[in-house]
Design a protein around this motif. Structure first.
Motif, PDB file in Angstrom:
ATOM      1  N   PRO A  48       0.798  -1.225   0.000  1.00 37.00           N
ATOM      2  CA  PRO A  48       0.000   0.000   0.000  1.00 37.00           C
ATOM      3  C   PRO A  48       0.835   1.282   0.000  1.00 37.00           C
ATOM      4  O   PRO A  48       1.952   1.307   0.512  1.00 37.00           O
ATOM      5  CB  PRO A  48      -0.786  -0.097   1.323  1.00 37.00           C
ATOM      6  CG  PRO A  48      -0.769  -1.532   1.696  1.00 37.00           C
ATOM      7  CD  PRO A  48       0.509  -2.090   1.158  1.00 37.00           C
ATOM      8  N   SER A  49       0.258   2.322  -0.572  1.00 37.24           N
ATOM      9  CA  SER A  49       0.911   3.635  -0.619  1.00 37.24           C
ATOM     10  C   SER A  49      -0.130   4.692  -0.962  1.00 37.24           C
ATOM     11  O   SER A  49      -1.041   4.434  -1.752  1.00 37.24           O
ATOM     12  CB  SER A  49       1.993   3.642  -1.701  1.00 37.24           C
ATOM     13  OG  SER A  49       2.451   4.958  -1.949  1.00 37.24           O
ATOM     14  N   THR A  50       0.008   5.849  -0.372  1.00 31.22           N
ATOM     15  CA  THR A  50      -0.760   7.016  -0.824  1.00 31.22           C
ATOM     16  C   THR A  50       0.195   8.025  -1.465  1.00 31.22           C
ATOM     17  O   THR A  50       0.124   8.317  -2.658  1.00 31.22           O
ATOM     18  CB  THR A  50      -1.522   7.667   0.357  1.00 31.22           C
ATOM     19  OG1 THR A  50      -2.484   6.729   0.824  1.00 31.22           O
ATOM     20  CG2 THR A  50      -2.234   8.947  -0.073  1.00 31.22           C
ATOM     21  N   ARG A  51       1.133   8.536  -0.661  1.00 27.85           N
ATOM     22  CA  ARG A  51       2.018   9.614  -1.122  1.00 27.85           C
ATOM     23  C   ARG A  51       2.951   9.202  -2.260  1.00 27.85           C
ATOM     24  O   ARG A  51       3.062   9.898  -3.259  1.00 27.85           O
ATOM     25  CB  ARG A  51       2.911  10.132   0.022  1.00 27.85           C
ATOM     26  CG  ARG A  51       2.321  11.217   0.849  1.00 27.85           C
ATOM     27  CD  ARG A  51       2.793  11.054   2.264  1.00 27.85           C
ATOM     28  NE  ARG A  51       2.294   9.795   2.762  1.00 27.85           N
ATOM     29  CZ  ARG A  51       1.071   9.630   3.274  1.00 27.85           C
ATOM     30  NH1 ARG A  51       0.298  10.669   3.401  1.00 27.85           N
ATOM     31  NH2 ARG A  51       0.631   8.451   3.668  1.00 27.85           N
ATOM     32  N   THR A  52       3.649   8.091  -2.065  1.00 27.04           N
ATOM     33  CA  THR A  52       4.716   7.780  -3.018  1.00 27.04           C
ATOM     34  C   THR A  52       4.122   7.506  -4.393  1.00 27.04           C
ATOM     35  O   THR A  52       4.564   8.068  -5.404  1.00 27.04           O
ATOM     36  CB  THR A  52       5.542   6.576  -2.516  1.00 27.04           C
ATOM     37  OG1 THR A  52       5.905   6.829  -1.160  1.00 27.04           O
ATOM     38  CG2 THR A  52       6.791   6.380  -3.350  1.00 27.04           C
ATOM     39  N   ARG A 101       7.391  -0.456  -5.579  1.00 27.12           N
ATOM     40  CA  ARG A 101       7.377  -0.690  -4.130  1.00 27.12           C
ATOM     41  C   ARG A 101       7.095  -2.161  -3.907  1.00 27.12           C
ATOM     42  O   ARG A 101       6.200  -2.732  -4.557  1.00 27.12           O
ATOM     43  CB  ARG A 101       6.316   0.158  -3.440  1.00 27.12           C
ATOM     44  CG  ARG A 101       6.114  -0.248  -1.987  1.00 27.12           C
ATOM     45  CD  ARG A 101       5.294   0.727  -1.215  1.00 27.12           C
ATOM     46  NE  ARG A 101       6.014   1.973  -1.000  1.00 27.12           N
ATOM     47  CZ  ARG A 101       5.577   2.943  -0.201  1.00 27.12           C
ATOM     48  NH1 ARG A 101       4.426   2.808   0.436  1.00 27.12           N
ATOM     49  NH2 ARG A 101       6.269   4.048  -0.047  1.00 27.12           N
ATOM     50  N   HIS A 129      14.193   3.648   1.196  1.00 25.45           N
ATOM     51  CA  HIS A 129      13.133   4.426   0.542  1.00 25.45           C
ATOM     52  C   HIS A 129      13.809   5.693  -0.008  1.00 25.45           C
ATOM     53  O   HIS A 129      13.619   6.794   0.515  1.00 25.45           O
ATOM     54  CB  HIS A 129      12.050   4.763   1.563  1.00 25.45           C
ATOM     55  CG  HIS A 129      10.755   5.266   0.977  1.00 25.45           C
ATOM     56  ND1 HIS A 129      10.628   5.697  -0.336  1.00 25.45           N
ATOM     57  CD2 HIS A 129       9.526   5.415   1.537  1.00 25.45           C
ATOM     58  CE1 HIS A 129       9.372   6.093  -0.541  1.00 25.45           C
ATOM     59  NE2 HIS A 129       8.689   5.921   0.580  1.00 25.45           N
ATOM     60  N   GLN A 132      11.882   8.986  -0.763  1.00 25.22           N
ATOM     61  CA  GLN A 132      11.457   9.724   0.433  1.00 25.22           C
ATOM     62  C   GLN A 132      12.634  10.564   0.928  1.00 25.22           C
ATOM     63  O   GLN A 132      12.468  11.712   1.328  1.00 25.22           O
ATOM     64  CB  GLN A 132      10.997   8.756   1.528  1.00 25.22           C
ATOM     65  CG  GLN A 132      10.539   9.453   2.809  1.00 25.22           C
ATOM     66  CD  GLN A 132       9.331  10.343   2.608  1.00 25.22           C
ATOM     67  OE1 GLN A 132       8.342   9.917   2.021  1.00 25.22           O
ATOM     68  NE2 GLN A 132       9.387  11.596   3.075  1.00 25.22           N
ATOM     69  N   PRO A 263       7.598  11.188   7.455  1.00 23.52           N
ATOM     70  CA  PRO A 263       7.329  10.755   6.073  1.00 23.52           C
ATOM     71  C   PRO A 263       5.841  10.534   5.824  1.00 23.52           C
ATOM     72  O   PRO A 263       5.424  10.494   4.662  1.00 23.52           O
ATOM     73  CB  PRO A 263       8.120   9.446   5.955  1.00 23.52           C
ATOM     74  CG  PRO A 263       8.278   8.956   7.368  1.00 23.52           C
ATOM     75  CD  PRO A 263       8.335  10.185   8.235  1.00 23.52           C
ATOM     76  N   LEU A 264       5.056  10.371   6.897  1.00 21.63           N
ATOM     77  CA  LEU A 264       3.628  10.053   6.829  1.00 21.63           C
ATOM     78  C   LEU A 264       3.437   8.656   6.194  1.00 21.63           C
ATOM     79  O   LEU A 264       4.290   8.247   5.412  1.00 21.63           O
ATOM     80  CB  LEU A 264       2.831  11.121   6.089  1.00 21.63           C
ATOM     81  CG  LEU A 264       2.947  12.549   6.666  1.00 21.63           C
ATOM     82  CD1 LEU A 264       2.152  13.531   5.785  1.00 21.63           C
ATOM     83  CD2 LEU A 264       2.471  12.627   8.108  1.00 21.63           C
ATOM     84  N   PRO A 265       2.429   7.886   6.431  1.00 21.85           N
ATOM     85  CA  PRO A 265       1.280   8.261   7.251  1.00 21.85           C
ATOM     86  C   PRO A 265       1.618   8.286   8.742  1.00 21.85           C
ATOM     87  O   PRO A 265       2.450   7.528   9.203  1.00 21.85           O
ATOM     88  CB  PRO A 265       0.277   7.154   6.957  1.00 21.85           C
ATOM     89  CG  PRO A 265       1.121   5.959   6.608  1.00 21.85           C
ATOM     90  CD  PRO A 265       2.309   6.497   5.908  1.00 21.85           C
TER      91      PRO A 265
HETATM   92  N1   CP Z   1       5.971   8.338   2.911  1.00 21.35           N
HETATM   93  C1   CP Z   1       5.426   7.290   2.267  1.00 21.35           C
HETATM   94  O1   CP Z   1       6.130   6.412   1.741  1.00 21.35           O
HETATM   95  O2   CP Z   1       4.068   7.298   2.253  1.00 21.35           O
HETATM   96  P1   CP Z   1       3.157   6.227   1.489  1.00 21.35           P
HETATM   97  O3   CP Z   1       3.383   4.894   2.188  1.00 21.35           O
HETATM   98  O4   CP Z   1       1.765   6.731   1.600  1.00 21.35           O
HETATM   99  O5   CP Z   1       3.644   6.135   0.072  1.00 21.35           O
END
Ligand code: CP
Length: 310
Positions: A48-52, A101, A129, A132, A263-265
């Motif tokens: 899972p990922s949102t930002r990347t 990823r 990462h 990031q 880095p979030l989340p």
């Molecule tokens: N910072 C980061 O990798 O966020 P995601 O897991 O949402 O991609």
């Protein structure tokens, strides 16, 4: 063919070139809006990922290119047992560059060995990462005006947190950078990072259990989430998950110009009351991720063009 698998794949000069390019993109976005016209980015996300993922996609769209890909292993032929090596051979015929990823450490490296397009590691297990880290370096450079002579506190899950591993690897190359590593005993940085990066390069660092006592020393506080998905049992996760919670009372102990990054989340480790503090820059940091990924896509595609011409 040039890939980005670990932060060490880039020299300090190349890091600087990417940051300079990202800053020019921020200042003059219109100059870059058609730079990748006709080019395709594949986002191969087995985790899972949102930002990347979405910042990679936004980056390519901002450059005038197109995107394709999958956002989970279940929706790809990995679910039928296809290897990463076979997948990348196929994707090399569909796209010009890819971001991958994967939950397994080293999977993007394996992909790069079988690829005829640039492969970018978008996070591999608890290992690295690098994009990031590029985001983090751009954030620090923009907001502190330098990458050297900084005391950086890394707090939380330093064992499984791949963003911290990559950040320490990258920032260890700048003069006068010191680390304060704040974690429970069970979540200390891996031994290889302590010996091969910090000890071997004579980097100043200390490992502590208490956040409050070191707050006044820090130029940057890099908070991290306890990585539930990497624990072998839920009991350990529950015991350790709230080891550190940054709130306004702890923020009072920090320097007036300290940066709070993440880095979030986020889960619980930064109280939402901190969000309004001008030193809390984690949402700005996520925004910078688009610009540095634009710079990286442009640079790797240019390198790929040159290597094809050679
Ligand atoms: N910072 C980061 O990798 O966020 P995601 O897991 O949402 O991609």
């Amino acid at each position: 063919m040039r890939h980005l698998i670990s932060p060490q794949d880039l020299s300090v000069k190349e890091l600087e070139d990417l940051i300079v390019l990202a800053k020019d993109i921020i200042a003059n976005p219109e100059n870059y809006s058609e730079k990748c016209k006709g080019k395709k980015l594949a986002t191969l996300f087995y985790e899972p990922s949102t930002r990347t993922r979405l910042s990679f996609e936004a980056a390519m769209l901002n450059l005038g290119g197109s995107v394709l890909g999958f956002s989970s292993a279940d929706s790809s032929s990995a679910a039928k047992g296809e290897s990463v090596a076979d997948t990348i051979r196929v994707i090399s015929a569909y796209a010009d560059i890819c971001a991958m990823r994967h939950p397994k450490e080293g999977a993007p490296l394996v992909a790069s060995m079988h690829s005829s397009i640039p492969v970018i590691n978008a996070g591999d297990g608890g290992h690295n990462h690098p994009t990031q880290t590029l985001t983090d370096l751009l954030t620090i450079s923009q907001l502190k005006g330098r990458l050297d002579h900084l005391t950086i506190g890394c707090c939380g899950d330093l064992k499984f947190g791949r963003t911290v591993h990559s950040l320490i690897n990258a920032m260890s190359r700048y003069e006068g950078v010191k680390f304060v590593l704040i974690s429970p005993e069970e979540l200390k940085i891996p031994t290889y990072l302590r010996t091969e990066t910090l000890d071997e390069n004579g980097i100043e660092y200390k490992e502590v259990r208490n956040l409050e006592e070191v707050m006044p020393e820090l130029d940057v506080l890099y908070m991290t989430r306890v990585q539930r998905e990497r624990f072998f049992n839920e009991e350990d996760y529950i015991r350790l998950k709230d080891s550190f919670i940054l709130d306004n009372s702890k923020m009072k102990l920090g320097k007036p110009d300290m940066l709070v990054m993440h880095p979030l989340p986020r889960v619980n480790e930064i109280s939402t009351e901190v969000d309004n503090d001008p030193r809390a820059v984690y949402f700005k940091q996520a925004e910078y991720g688009v610009y540095i990924r634009m710079a990286l896509i442009l640079t790797l595609l240019e390198d790929a063009k040159k290597s094809k011409e050679a």
